[in-house]
Motif scaffolding. Structure first.
Motif, PDB file in Angstrom:
ATOM      1  N   HIS A  32       1.050  -1.323   0.101  1.00  0.00           N
ATOM      2  CA  HIS A  32      -0.057   0.047  -0.039  1.00  0.00           C
ATOM      3  C   HIS A  32       0.651   1.227  -0.051  1.00  0.00           C
ATOM      4  CE1 HIS A  32      -2.441  -3.155   1.800  1.00  0.00           C
ATOM      5  NE2 HIS A  32      -3.318  -2.452   1.555  1.00  0.00           N
ATOM      6  N   TYR A  33       0.874   2.251  -0.996  1.00  0.00           N
ATOM      7  CA  TYR A  33       1.506   3.329  -0.808  1.00  0.00           C
ATOM      8  C   TYR A  33       0.433   4.569  -0.733  1.00  0.00           C
ATOM      9  CZ  TYR A  33       3.883   7.398  -2.700  1.00  0.00           C
ATOM     10  OH  TYR A  33       4.438   8.761  -2.600  1.00  0.00           O
ATOM     11  N   ILE A  34       0.742   5.134   0.433  1.00  0.00           N
ATOM     12  CA  ILE A  34      -0.105   6.135   1.099  1.00  0.00           C
ATOM     13  C   ILE A  34       0.277   7.800   0.278  1.00  0.00           C
ATOM     14  CG2 ILE A  34      -0.703   7.325   3.023  1.00  0.00           C
ATOM     15  CD1 ILE A  34       0.522   4.930   4.577  1.00  0.00           C
ATOM     16  N   VAL A  35      -1.003   7.915  -0.574  1.00  0.00           N
ATOM     17  CA  VAL A  35      -0.696   9.049  -1.059  1.00  0.00           C
ATOM     18  C   VAL A  35      -0.837  10.117  -0.354  1.00  0.00           C
ATOM     19  CG1 VAL A  35      -1.678  10.519  -3.264  1.00  0.00           C
ATOM     20  CG2 VAL A  35      -1.609   7.980  -3.177  1.00  0.00           C
ATOM     21  N   SER A  36      -1.940  10.339   0.663  1.00  0.00           N
ATOM     22  CA  SER A  36      -2.177  11.346   1.416  1.00  0.00           C
ATOM     23  C   SER A  36      -2.839  10.918   2.750  1.00  0.00           C
ATOM     24  CB  SER A  36      -3.231  12.201   0.862  1.00  0.00           C
ATOM     25  OG  SER A  36      -4.388  11.615   0.590  1.00  0.00           O
ATOM     26  N   GLY A  37      -2.775  11.471   4.041  1.00  0.00           N
ATOM     27  CA  GLY A  37      -3.284  10.975   4.887  1.00  0.00           C
ATOM     28  C   GLY A  37      -2.542  10.422   5.909  1.00  0.00           C
ATOM     29  N   SER A  51       1.866   7.209   7.225  1.00  0.00           N
ATOM     30  CA  SER A  51       1.289   8.505   6.858  1.00  0.00           C
ATOM     31  C   SER A  51       1.895   8.607   5.268  1.00  0.00           C
ATOM     32  CB  SER A  51       1.778   9.391   7.548  1.00  0.00           C
ATOM     33  OG  SER A  51       3.135   9.760   7.631  1.00  0.00           O
ATOM     34  N   ALA A  52       1.389   9.519   4.696  1.00  0.00           N
ATOM     35  CA  ALA A  52       1.684  10.115   3.331  1.00  0.00           C
ATOM     36  C   ALA A  52       3.269   9.817   3.016  1.00  0.00           C
ATOM     37  CB  ALA A  52       1.426  11.378   2.796  1.00  0.00           C
ATOM     38  N   GLY A  53       3.560   9.207   1.857  1.00  0.00           N
ATOM     39  CA  GLY A  53       4.897   8.993   1.244  1.00  0.00           C
ATOM     40  C   GLY A  53       5.415   7.545   1.663  1.00  0.00           C
ATOM     41  N   GLN A  54       4.810   7.087   2.548  1.00  0.00           N
ATOM     42  CA  GLN A  54       5.199   5.653   2.953  1.00  0.00           C
ATOM     43  C   GLN A  54       4.530   4.464   2.467  1.00  0.00           C
ATOM     44  OE1 GLN A  54       4.563   6.762   7.332  1.00  0.00           O
ATOM     45  NE2 GLN A  54       6.858   6.168   7.388  1.00  0.00           N
ATOM     46  N   ILE A  55       5.169   3.355   2.508  1.00  0.00           N
ATOM     47  CA  ILE A  55       4.512   2.071   1.954  1.00  0.00           C
ATOM     48  C   ILE A  55       4.391   1.202   3.234  1.00  0.00           C
ATOM     49  CG2 ILE A  55       4.857   0.049   0.540  1.00  0.00           C
ATOM     50  CD1 ILE A  55       6.547   1.698  -1.473  1.00  0.00           C
ATOM     51  N   PHE A  56       3.354   0.550   3.297  1.00  0.00           N
ATOM     52  CA  PHE A  56       3.117  -0.519   4.286  1.00  0.00           C
ATOM     53  C   PHE A  56       2.778  -1.759   3.521  1.00  0.00           C
ATOM     54  CE2 PHE A  56      -1.431   0.952   4.288  1.00  0.00           C
ATOM     55  CZ  PHE A  56      -1.994  -0.388   4.693  1.00  0.00           C
ATOM     56  N   LEU A  57       3.455  -2.974   4.267  1.00  0.00           N
ATOM     57  CA  LEU A  57       3.453  -4.208   3.648  1.00  0.00           C
ATOM     58  C   LEU A  57       2.500  -5.333   4.450  1.00  0.00           C
ATOM     59  CD1 LEU A  57       4.368  -6.409   1.786  1.00  0.00           C
ATOM     60  CD2 LEU A  57       6.428  -6.671   3.192  1.00  0.00           C
ATOM     61  N   VAL A  58       1.561  -5.987   3.714  1.00  0.00           N
ATOM     62  CA  VAL A  58       1.087  -7.101   4.468  1.00  0.00           C
ATOM     63  C   VAL A  58       1.466  -8.476   3.661  1.00  0.00           C
ATOM     64  CG1 VAL A  58      -1.065  -8.351   4.302  1.00  0.00           C
ATOM     65  CG2 VAL A  58      -1.211  -5.852   4.579  1.00  0.00           C
ATOM     66  N   GLY A  94      14.117  -3.547   3.470  1.00  0.00           N
ATOM     67  CA  GLY A  94      14.220  -3.125   4.921  1.00  0.00           C
ATOM     68  C   GLY A  94      12.792  -3.911   5.526  1.00  0.00           C
ATOM     69  N   PHE A  95      11.652  -4.388   4.876  1.00  0.00           N
ATOM     70  CA  PHE A  95      10.526  -5.067   5.312  1.00  0.00           C
ATOM     71  C   PHE A  95      11.149  -6.360   5.941  1.00  0.00           C
ATOM     72  CE2 PHE A  95       8.623  -2.400   1.787  1.00  0.00           C
ATOM     73  CZ  PHE A  95       7.910  -1.748   2.568  1.00  0.00           C
ATOM     74  N   ARG A 100       7.263  -2.910   9.204  1.00  0.00           N
ATOM     75  CA  ARG A 100       5.953  -3.060   8.295  1.00  0.00           C
ATOM     76  C   ARG A 100       5.741  -1.880   7.334  1.00  0.00           C
ATOM     77  NH1 ARG A 100       2.915  -7.770   8.427  1.00  0.00           N
ATOM     78  NH2 ARG A 100       4.192  -9.257   9.786  1.00  0.00           N
ATOM     79  N   VAL A 101       6.390  -0.849   7.831  1.00  0.00           N
ATOM     80  CA  VAL A 101       6.425   0.625   7.343  1.00  0.00           C
ATOM     81  C   VAL A 101       7.598   1.007   6.613  1.00  0.00           C
ATOM     82  CG1 VAL A 101       5.508   2.686   7.524  1.00  0.00           C
ATOM     83  CG2 VAL A 101       4.139   1.092   8.833  1.00  0.00           C
ATOM     84  N   SER A 102       7.725   1.512   5.522  1.00  0.00           N
ATOM     85  CA  SER A 102       8.957   2.013   4.914  1.00  0.00           C
ATOM     86  C   SER A 102       9.054   3.397   5.446  1.00  0.00           C
ATOM     87  CB  SER A 102       9.069   2.021   3.450  1.00  0.00           C
ATOM     88  OG  SER A 102       8.206   3.307   3.093  1.00  0.00           O
ATOM     89  N   PRO A 103      10.205   4.022   5.344  1.00  0.00           N
ATOM     90  CA  PRO A 103      10.483   5.592   5.542  1.00  0.00           C
ATOM     91  C   PRO A 103       9.642   6.217   4.483  1.00  0.00           C
ATOM     92  CG  PRO A 103      12.442   4.462   5.200  1.00  0.00           C
ATOM     93  CD  PRO A 103      11.687   3.525   4.809  1.00  0.00           C
ATOM     94  N   VAL A 104       9.550   7.645   4.454  1.00  0.00           N
ATOM     95  CA  VAL A 104       9.192   8.375   3.463  1.00  0.00           C
ATOM     96  C   VAL A 104      10.072   8.247   2.187  1.00  0.00           C
ATOM     97  CG1 VAL A 104       8.509  10.864   2.520  1.00  0.00           C
ATOM     98  CG2 VAL A 104       7.869   9.941   5.146  1.00  0.00           C
TER      99      VAL A 104
END
Length: 260
Positions: A32-37, A51-58, A94-95, A100-104
C-alpha cells in the motif's frame, strides 16, 4: 502463467475516517502506497503507524488489520502480488515482521510506479508488464530501503512462506521445514526468532489456530473435520490444543461465534 512475479490486482482507495479492514487472512502479498493522510496497521498485537509517502506491507497468509485515521484518513494505492521470487526480493528490502512501514520515499520515483499498477488493469497490458513494474518497485526499494542482513532474513522468510502454504498438512513439521531451507532446526529457530519475534513452531501453531477459528464460524464441518483441515491429525489433540490456547473448546468457540 507467470509464477516468478505476478501483479494480481491493483486499485486506489480514499478511505472514510476510521474505516477499518480486517482482521482476516490474506492470500497474496500487498503493498500500500499512502498518497495522503495517515492510518495504522496491527498484527500479532503490534501496532504500526503510517502516513503519506510511505509504503506498508501485508505478507501472504497473515491475519492482519489496518485502518484510517479519524481526522486525516489515508488515500492509498494498493497492489496485490505473488510469485516464487517474492520472498527473496522482500528479503533484500528493509521490510520484516518487525518493520511493516517504509520510511518516506521519493514520491517522484515511487508514485508513478503505483499509478502504473492501476493502469495495468485499465488497458491491454500483459502480465509481463505488471511483473516489470513490480521489479522496478523492488529496485527502488532496495536503493532507498535496503535490508540490513538480506541472506539471514531470506532464509527465515522462505521458511515462513513454506509454513503459510503448507500448515494445513499434518506432515508440515519444523524439522521438515528446516530441511527444505537447508539449515538445522536450532539455526532455523534463531533466525526465525530474530525475524518474527517467535519460533517456527509457534508460528506454525498460530497459522493452524487462525484457520481453525475461521472454519469453526461456519456450520458445514464437524469439529474433527475442522481439525483435519487445519493440519491436526488427531481430533482429540486438536480439541485439547484449541482449549489450551483459547480457553474454550472448539464447540464452545463455535457457539459463541454464531451468537455474535
Amino acid at each position: 502463467m507467470n509464477d516468478f512475479l505476478k501483479l494480481v490486482w491493483s486499485n486506489e482507495s480514499q478511505c472514510a475516517p476510521l474505516y477499518k479492514v480486517g482482521p482476516y487472512e490474506r492470500n497474496t502479498y500487498i503493498f500500500h502506497y499512502i498518497v495522503s493522510g495517515k492510518g495504522w496497521i496491527e498484527y500479532l498485537g503490534r501496532r504500526f503507524e503510517a502516513s503519506a509517502g510511505q509504503i506498508f506491507l501485508v505478507y501472504k497468509g497473515e491475519n492482519i488489520s489496518y485502518g484510517a485515521d479519524g481526522t486525516h484518513p489515508w488515500r492509498y494505492i494498493w497492489a496485490d502480488f505473488d510469485g516464487s521470487a517474492v520472498d527473496e526480493l522482500l528479503s533484500q528490502t528493509g521490510f520484516s515482521a518487525d518493520v511493516r512501514v517504509s520510511p518516506v520515499l521519493d514520491a517522484e520515483k515511487i508514485y508513478p510506479i503505483f499509478v502504473s499498477f492501476v493502469d495495468k488493469f485499465g488497458s491491454d497490458a500483459s502480465e509481463l508488464d505488471g511483473s516489470a513494474a513490480l521489479l522496478s518497485l523492488f529496485a527502488e526499494l532496495v536503493r532507498e530501503f535496503p535490508a540490513q542482513s538480506a541472506p539471514r532474513a531470506g532464509t527465515a522468510e522462505r521458511a515462513a512462506q513454506l509454513i503459510r502454504t503448507g500448515f494445513h498438512d499434518s506432515d508440515c513439521r519444523v524439522e521438515k521445514i528446516a530441511d527444505m531451507v537447508g539449515i538445522s532446526r536450532s539455526r532455523l529457530f534463531r533466525l526465525f526468532k530474530e525475524r518474527f519475534g517467535m519460533g517456527p513452531k509457534e508460528y506454525l501453531d498460530g497459522c493452524r489456530l487462525r484457520r481453525a477459528k475461521e472454519l469453526l464460524k461456519g456450520n458445514d464441518l464437524t469439529v474433527a473435520e475442522v481439525g483435519y483441515s487445519s493440519g491436526y491429525s488427531d481430533p482429540l489433540y486438536f480439541s485439547a490444543e484449541f482449549k489450551r490456547k483459547t480457553g474454550m473448546s472448539p464447540k464452545k468457540y463455535r457457539e459463541r461465534s454464531q451468537k455474535r
